[in-house]
Motif scaffolding. Sequence first.
Motif, PDB file in Angstrom:
ATOM      1  N   LEU A 139       1.907   1.244 -14.688  1.00 20.10           N
ATOM      2  CA  LEU A 139       2.731   1.050 -13.497  1.00 20.10           C
ATOM      3  C   LEU A 139       2.036   1.576 -12.255  1.00 20.10           C
ATOM      4  O   LEU A 139       2.110   0.976 -11.181  1.00 20.10           O
ATOM      5  CB  LEU A 139       4.081   1.741 -13.698  1.00 20.10           C
ATOM      6  N   ALA A 140       1.328   2.701 -12.392  1.00 26.90           N
ATOM      7  CA  ALA A 140       0.614   3.269 -11.249  1.00 26.90           C
ATOM      8  C   ALA A 140      -0.505   2.346 -10.777  1.00 26.90           C
ATOM      9  O   ALA A 140      -0.847   2.313  -9.595  1.00 26.90           O
ATOM     10  CB  ALA A 140       0.042   4.640 -11.613  1.00 26.90           C
ATOM     11  N   ALA A 141      -1.101   1.572 -11.722  1.00 28.91           N
ATOM     12  CA  ALA A 141      -2.179   0.640 -11.381  1.00 28.91           C
ATOM     13  C   ALA A 141      -1.648  -0.668 -10.815  1.00 28.91           C
ATOM     14  O   ALA A 141      -2.426  -1.597 -10.553  1.00 28.91           O
ATOM     15  CB  ALA A 141      -3.035   0.361 -12.611  1.00 28.91           C
ATOM     16  N   GLY A 142      -0.295  -0.765 -10.651  1.00 31.80           N
ATOM     17  CA  GLY A 142       0.274  -2.000 -10.117  1.00 31.80           C
ATOM     18  C   GLY A 142       0.194  -3.146 -11.106  1.00 31.80           C
ATOM     19  O   GLY A 142       0.140  -4.309 -10.705  1.00 31.80           O
ATOM     20  N   MET A 143       0.211  -2.814 -12.415  1.00 31.45           N
ATOM     21  CA  MET A 143       0.112  -3.821 -13.477  1.00 31.45           C
ATOM     22  C   MET A 143      -1.112  -4.708 -13.284  1.00 31.45           C
ATOM     23  O   MET A 143      -1.055  -5.931 -13.369  1.00 31.45           O
ATOM     24  CB  MET A 143       1.394  -4.668 -13.536  1.00 31.45           C
ATOM     25  N   LYS A 144      -2.254  -4.060 -13.031  1.00 26.06           N
ATOM     26  CA  LYS A 144      -3.520  -4.776 -12.900  1.00 26.06           C
ATOM     27  C   LYS A 144      -4.557  -4.097 -13.771  1.00 26.06           C
ATOM     28  O   LYS A 144      -4.543  -2.875 -13.932  1.00 26.06           O
ATOM     29  CB  LYS A 144      -3.989  -4.806 -11.446  1.00 26.06           C
ATOM     30  N   SER A 199      10.677  -8.697  -6.295  1.00 25.39           N
ATOM     31  CA  SER A 199       9.809  -7.616  -6.745  1.00 25.39           C
ATOM     32  C   SER A 199       9.663  -7.520  -8.251  1.00 25.39           C
ATOM     33  O   SER A 199       8.582  -7.224  -8.737  1.00 25.39           O
ATOM     34  CB  SER A 199      10.293  -6.279  -6.192  1.00 25.39           C
ATOM     35  N   GLN A 203       4.150 -11.101 -13.986  1.00 23.39           N
ATOM     36  CA  GLN A 203       2.876 -11.703 -13.615  1.00 23.39           C
ATOM     37  C   GLN A 203       2.214 -12.326 -14.826  1.00 23.39           C
ATOM     38  O   GLN A 203       2.486 -11.962 -15.957  1.00 23.39           O
ATOM     39  CB  GLN A 203       1.958 -10.631 -13.026  1.00 23.39           C
ATOM     40  N   HIS A 229       3.604 -14.723  -8.268  1.00 19.26           N
ATOM     41  CA  HIS A 229       2.796 -13.521  -7.983  1.00 19.26           C
ATOM     42  C   HIS A 229       1.345 -13.803  -8.313  1.00 19.26           C
ATOM     43  O   HIS A 229       0.445 -13.357  -7.633  1.00 19.26           O
ATOM     44  CB  HIS A 229       3.306 -12.347  -8.834  1.00 19.26           C
ATOM     45  N   GLN A 247     -10.614 -10.153  -8.585  1.00 17.30           N
ATOM     46  CA  GLN A 247      -9.841  -9.032  -9.109  1.00 17.30           C
ATOM     47  C   GLN A 247      -9.754  -9.105 -10.626  1.00 17.30           C
ATOM     48  O   GLN A 247      -9.912  -8.096 -11.318  1.00 17.30           O
ATOM     49  CB  GLN A 247      -8.447  -9.069  -8.498  1.00 17.30           C
TER      50      GLN A 247
END
Length: 581
Positions: A139-144, A199, A203, A229, A247
């Motif tokens: 979650l901190a990585a923005g789901m990436k 929000s 993704q 998204h 990315q």
Amino acid sequence: RRKLRSEVAAAFPTLSTEQLAELVPNKEELNVIKIHSHKGEAITVYMNHRNPVLFEVEKVLYPTVYTLWVYPDLLPAFATWPPVLQKLAGGADLMLPGVVVPPSGLPQVQRGTLCAVTLLGSRAPVAVGVATMSTEEMLAAGMKGKGFAVLHTHLDHLWEYGDKSSPPTLAPLATDSAAKESAGDEEELQGKEPGSSCSPEPQQHGDIRDLSLKDRDTCAELLGKEELHESRAAEPAEDASREDQQQAEDSRTPQEQMDALFNQCFFHALKCKVKKSDLPLLTSTFLGSYMVSCCPAGKQLDIKKSSYKKFSKFLQCMQHQRILQVKELSKGVEGIVDVDWKHPDIKAFAVPEGFSSASAAQDNRSEDREQVYHAPEIIPLYGVSTKMIPLFQESGHRKGSILSSSEVRNIIINYVKSNELVDETDKNFVKVNAILCDCLLDKSEQDEISHLKWDELLSRCLERLQPLHQVTFPGQEPVVRKGNIEPIDISIAQRSSNKKVTIIKNLELYGLDPQWVANTLQQKVQASATISPAPGAKDRVQVQIQGNQIHHLAKMLLEEYQLPRKYIQGLEKAPKLGRRK
């Protein structure tokens, strides 16, 4: 079985005693088989009722999808979109943009936790993987980035060991249903207000851009037709932004990127470059000429930066998938002898943008002229023979030790100096002691020779060591062979009607593809060239071309291919050029 049951109980503590007895029965047949993964890892598979139920890698037990279909709540589960399964089954890891975040939140896991992967709308797991980060980190990585290292999936080779059944229909839990309804509400909201954004919108997987049009449409209906998204779900050429592609690429480690590049160039070369008439094709030629020509601009193939480390190991993995067959043509020289062009992976491969079919066809036609050959590095080596052991054991060497000429020279010099054998009156001579006498002198010389010159001492030593040679082809590990390397042999033979032909042998030893040499010569001199088995040499072929073509051969081997003259035999048989009037 008792030991296995205790290991399963320790690995999966949520299983009850009855469930353990079902998974590892006492009396029913339980088979154990050994297999190897594409990367060469040894895997132990436990079979029950003709289905693989568990597999063990490096003493760690993992459940198969067959087991998870019976016990779907055995592992924490993360959902993804149905089209992503095809990518996972092809060997891809699950990226966080492809993970669906339900309204109730993601399961709480730590880095290294074993997890299951399900498809949206079903609770039946379709993959097993290890979390590469904790839920908080995701979650901190923005789901990436990469979320899960996938070990096994539905439709992979391990699944094929079983009855090849499909996942059962398992109704989603209440939270999953709520997530689905929420996704439906978002669709309606997006249909009314195209400009609004949601929000909690899930993704898609980074590789979704490679799906078929039908799959893309399905994903679009699930996510909303106006705004996504992940714009990669649409046509890449029209909607995918370069920033998103960069990315997704950056989320992979450099090693994973190099693995993907090798796979891309491999399938591109097989689909567009290699022809059946090219076989057998030397692996060094395939890498240095065919695959390199398929490498995108700005990128470079480097096997050392991949997970395979050696090109032979990469080809071995492809051979395990039955895409091609590799055979050792001679000691240390491997060649591709067969390719299954009907293999699904080759047929499904799409030529990357920038490589048009026209350019691919042009490359195919001009392949023989454009190949770049790099001569191997050949180093003479010496092995310690039985007779020479007394002379070399002081320096810590024994029978079979492999040394270079400079190492032999240093060992002899140190031996002479440490035993004070330098002649005091003339330092150009060395006194012959008992060991030098036994190792370097013939019986008839032992009573006559008491001193040897330094040069003669070293030359006699090299003559009595076992000859070896090391060959290093570009991009490959060095190969040490016994004896001296055979030179490229060029000879002239007489055929019927007093016609002459030029015969070339031993090209494979120097990394030269005989078919490539034959095609190149045929174009240069406009004469017929053929390939035939070399007499008396197993798994080798010879090139035969009409006429005395040694002049052309000499120019090609010495000037174009930069091979040293000492490795070519028969150049003196070139026809003498007459004087011009």
